[in-house]
Scaffold this motif. Structure first.
Motif: not given
Length: 150
Positions: A134-147
């Motif tokens: 929610q805080k980073t605007g991502t939807q998955s662990r992969v998206g969070l890792t990439k960001l």
């Protein structure tokens, strides 16, 4: 005048390029010593040329900040702790969310292993990840890792 081989107790001079023609500090081997151009291109003794990385051609001044200088954005990418702190600051992460971020993006281990290593339940880890998404605007662990790593 007597030749070196005629003097008792002396050895004849070896032919140039042989193992006997070594410089101080150089090991005597049966292989020939590559010339500077061969060594620079990695083709000595039959080796194939290898692409050199960009780090081999970095000027000394570009290797790090000057003493007393503030670290740049690039330095944060080099120092994982500084990068983590910067990322946590940009997205207002709690200390525990920062720990979860570091553990979850470090490798591709299953979340149950990450949770066990952190000493928390899988459900608690998932709740922290939901907050991170929610805080980073991502939807998955992969998206969070990439960001996080880009």
């Amino acid at each position: 005048m007597a030749k070196p081989e005629d003097v008792p107790g002396s050895k004849p001079a070896p032919p140039p390029g042989s193992a006997g023609n070594i410089t101080p500090g150089q090991a005597a081997t049966s292989e020939r010593t590559p010339v500077a151009s061969e060594a620079a291109h990695g083709i000595a003794n039959g080796d194939m040329p290898v692409k050199s990385s960009a780090t081999n051609h970095v000027p000394e001044a570009a290797e790090g900040p000057a003493p007393g200088a503030a670290p740049s954005v690039d330095d944060a990418a080099i120092d994982p702790e500084a990068h983590l702190a910067d990322f946590a600051g940009r997205f207002s992460l709690t200390p525990r969310e920062t720990e979860v971020l570091a553990a979850a993006t470090a490798d591709e281990r299953p979340l149950k292993h990450v949770a066990a290593d952190m000493g928390i339940s899988l459900r608690v880890l998932q709740r922290h990840l939901t907050s991170l998404y929610q805080k980073t605007g991502t939807q998955s662990r992969v998206g969070l890792t990439k960001l996080f790593w880009e």
